[in-house]
Design an enzyme around this catalytic site. Structure first.
Site, mmCIF file in Angstrom:
data_model
loop_
_atom_site.group_PDB
_atom_site.id
_atom_site.type_symbol
_atom_site.label_atom_id
_atom_site.label_comp_id
_atom_site.label_asym_id
_atom_site.label_seq_id
_atom_site.Cartn_x
_atom_site.Cartn_y
_atom_site.Cartn_z
ATOM 1 N N ASP A 1 -0.295 67.999 60.290
ATOM 2 C CA ASP A 1 0.242 67.722 61.618
ATOM 3 C C ASP A 1 0.716 68.991 62.305
ATOM 4 O OD1 ASP A 1 -0.330 65.098 61.245
ATOM 5 O OD2 ASP A 1 1.722 64.462 60.825
ATOM 6 N N HIS B 1 1.686 60.658 66.949
ATOM 7 C CA HIS B 1 1.114 61.941 66.541
ATOM 8 C C HIS B 1 0.527 62.691 67.730
ATOM 9 C CE1 HIS B 1 1.688 60.750 62.410
ATOM 10 N NE2 HIS B 1 1.130 61.870 61.981
ATOM 11 N N ASP C 1 4.906 67.064 58.574
ATOM 12 C CA ASP C 1 4.132 65.834 58.724
ATOM 13 C C ASP C 1 5.030 64.768 59.336
ATOM 14 O OD1 ASP C 1 1.277 64.904 57.612
ATOM 15 O OD2 ASP C 1 2.636 63.200 57.621
#
Length: 688
Positions: free
Chosen positions: A573, A453, A587
């Site tokens: 995200d 991420h 995401d």
């Protein structure tokens, strides 16, 4: 004369505090009084006199902390740490406030005390060298019970404040200049030697107490302040050397000049005259500042001494001010003439003249204020147990409690199902043919998910190697090489996401919001009106066509019936802006959907749809869509959910193999009905 004046100030303050004087209906307290002086030595003299009669006093702007006994104690201790084998330095350190031994103990124990303290000093020296000044100060403070011992001494608050201040400055110097123990000793020795010449804000002594106390400060420090009662005890005390070697003045152009030519300089006499004239003018300005700080009363002292003739107060009181000019110097009158001249200033009860008598030295006793009887207040409120600050992870926690999770959505929340061996928790697709996953050789788990991420917050392929290096260095996931990580994530950035060929790499930075945090009020937020439950959300889902995730409502009702009141938090995200404009929720997921070796064949739309429902990602995507919906209502002109809300893209990165990926592999695409998103937003807001 100075000690007599300081003692009279203390006696007069005691009389004031003990007498009938009132300020706004309340007795006058120490906090209502300020004593303004010219020098720090005068401030110390007054403070000592006040404390001698039991009046609390604090010094503001009290000079450099390096001129204090605390700084000298630090130097003695550091010298002993530097050379703990030298008995003289060990014994000197024993007498400091840090170790608290006295001369009698030193004499009685002799070498026995040295043998006891030397190992301790060696240990502290090693601690300071290896872990720094701050760690050493903490250990020293705790092991020697420093606060309790220092505060039990006279003026303990002042000493403890100075000790801590010097310790913090030592830490800062060690950090800034990379100083070791020997370097700190030399640094502190130089600071102490230059204390009276150097001035810096970080070295000015700090206020040692916020308690009710008389404020003792220099006139410079008092500029812009006001106090009910002000004492100006040393307006009569001004000594000017006959032949100063350094002269401060302004030249004819008005520029500031420091004249260092000395007594033999050709222009010395002219510069000296200008210097003295400016000094005398500054004296009058400071006297004006001091005499105008009081709101109610000023008490000023005058005394005859060798320093009186050029003092500002004496020049004002006894000088011939013909033409409105105060003379530079006024001869001292004899005693009778002085008394007559001072009495001439008395005016209608507003200005009174009093003689200084012998100070009684009677201490001040703070009045005892009766304390009312205390009782415990009964607690009668009913706590609202339904009001929470929740998130998707908290709402679905029971569904994930069967196993730990692999990727945190935010601190304290959970996101992706864990990997148990080589098989993911939950349904898995059988091994099928397809392109090998670029991430097949990389580990799983929460730490790896967080690392991915972090990297994907920046979708610029040119920055990918640098982001991977930063991520690996920051998160330290075992078995992850930054070069291999960059090679594995590069295809993810280049995998087509829709029929138009959109890729993560093709979206401009101006069309992307990374890590969009939100905190949405549920059922009125702080107002906490009655809120819906997850069962109400399931009922709403049954009224809409859910496409690839049809049937999810029946899974949702299996979760505990949490009441949706308070606030919903989370972080999307990424939000991408496509042509139209249409906005897409993105995401990233690192879930394994099959056994190794993973291929794109494991990440079909059917397999990902099953994972979306099993892990309750459907609920997550709906909550994210509501957050985007509310965000766009503020930011998008003429916002219309049907026109502006795009699909949600859940990107299972292990199934994204680049431009050659089969269509849709690793990219789960679902467009929640816009009407469902709008209705869910109203339901969460408290609509029934």
């Amino acid at each position: 004369v100075r000690p007599a004046v300081a003692a009279d100030v203390a006696a007069d303050v005691v009389s004031l505090l003990s007498g009938p004087a009132r300020l706004n209906g309340a007795p006058v307290g120490p906090e209502d009084v300020a004593v303004l002086v010219r020098t720090h030595l005068q401030a110390q003299l007054v403070r000592d006199a006040l404390e001698a009669v039991g009046v609390p006093a604090v010094t503001a702007g009290g000079g450099s902390v390096f001129s204090t006994g605390a700084a000298r104690s630090w130097l003695v201790l550091l010298e002993a740490l530097e050379q703990p084998h030298r008995a003289g330095r060990v014994r000197a350190a024993a007498l400091t406030v840090f170790l608290g031994r006295d001369e009698l103990t030193l004499d009685r124990l002799g070498d026995e005390l040295t043998d006891e303290l030397a190992p301790r000093l060696r240990h502290w020296a090693e601690l300071l060298t290896t872990r720094g000044v701050a760690a050493f100060v903490e250990v020293l403070t705790e092991s020697e019970r420093l606060p309790a011992r220092v505060l039990a001494r006279p003026r303990g608050e002042r000493v403890l404040t100075d000790l801590r201040h010097v310790g913090q400055l030592l830490h800062a110097a060690a950090q800034h200049d990379s100083l070791g123990l020997t370097g700190l000793v030399e640094w502190l020795r130089r600071r102490i030697e230059r204390a009276e010449r150097e001035r810096a804000d970080d070295r000015s002594r700090r206020l040692d107490s916020d308690d009710d106390a008389v404020q003792v400060m220099t006139v410079h420090t008092s500029k812009g302040l006001e106090f009910p009662i002000v004492y100006v005890p040393f307006g009569w005390d001004r000594w000017m050397p006959e032949k100063p070697t350094e002269l401060r003045l302004h030249d004819v152009a008005g520029a500031r000049v420091l004249h260092v030519g000395g007594l033999t300089s050709p222009d010395y006499d002219l510069a000296k005259a200008r210097h003295q004239r400016e000094e005398l003018g500054e004296d009058l300005r400071l006297l004006y500042v001091a005499m105008t700080r009081a709101a109610c009363q000023v008490v000023a002292h005058w005394a005859p001494s060798r320093n009186t003739s050029q003092s500002p107060l004496h020049r004002v009181l006894f000088g011939d001010r013909a033409g409105g000019v105060v003379p530079d110097s006024v001869d001292l009158p004899d005693e009778d003439a002085a008394a007559q001249g001072l009495r001439a200033w008395a005016y209608d009860g507003l200005i009174s003249i009093e003689d200084v008598g012998v100070a009684s030295g009677v201490p001040w006793v703070r009045p005892v204020v009766p304390v009312p009887a205390l009782s415990v207040r009964p607690f009668t409120r009913r706590l609202d147990q339904d009001w929470v600050r929740t998130s998707y992870s908290a709402l679905t926690r029971t569904a994930h409690e069967q196993a730990p999770t692999s990727e945190p959505e935010e601190p304290g929340t959970v996101d992706e199902p864990a990997v148990q061996g080589d098989v993911a928790f939950g349904p898995t697709a059988p091994a099928v043919e397809g392109l090998v996953s670029p991430l097949s050789d990389l580990p799983g788990g929460a730490a790896f998910g967080t690392l991915v991420h972090f990297v994907l917050e920046d979708l610029d392929p040119a920055q990918l190697p640098q982001r991977c290096e930063e991520a690996v260095a920051r998160f330290g996931v075992p078995g992850v090489d930054p070069v291999a990580l960059a090679a594995a994530l590069d295809p993810v950035l280049r995998t087509p996401l829709d029929a138009d060929g959109t890729t993560l790499a093709s979206v401009a930075a101006t069309d992307r919001l990374a890590e969009l945090d939100f905190e949405l009020p549920l059922a009125g937020g702080d107002d906490a009106i009655p809120g819906a439950q997850l069962g109400d959300v399931a009922a709403l889902l049954r009224r809409h066509e859910l496409g690839p995730v049809a049937g999810y409502a029946e899974l949702l009702v299996q979760l505990p019936p949490n009441t949706l009141r308070g606030f919903l938090t989370g972080s999307i995200d990424a939000v991408l802006r496509l042509a139209g404009p249409r906005y897409v929720v993105v995401d990233y997921k690192t879930n394994r959907l099959g056994a190794e070796p993973l291929t794109t064949g494991h990440y079909t739309q059917a397999a990902m749809a099953q994972e979306m429902q099993h892990t309750h990602y459907v609920l997550q995507s709906l909550l994210y869509s509501v957050a985007l919906h509310r965000f766009l209502r503020w930011r998008q002109l003429d916002y219309d959910p049907a026109r502006h809300l795009g699909p949600v893209w859940y990107l299972f990165v292990r199934g994204m193999a680049g431009a050659e990926s089969p269509p849709g592999a690793g990219v789960f695409t679902w467009t929640p009905p816009p009407a469902l998103v709008a209705e869910l937003s109203e339901l969460l807001a408290g609509a029934r």
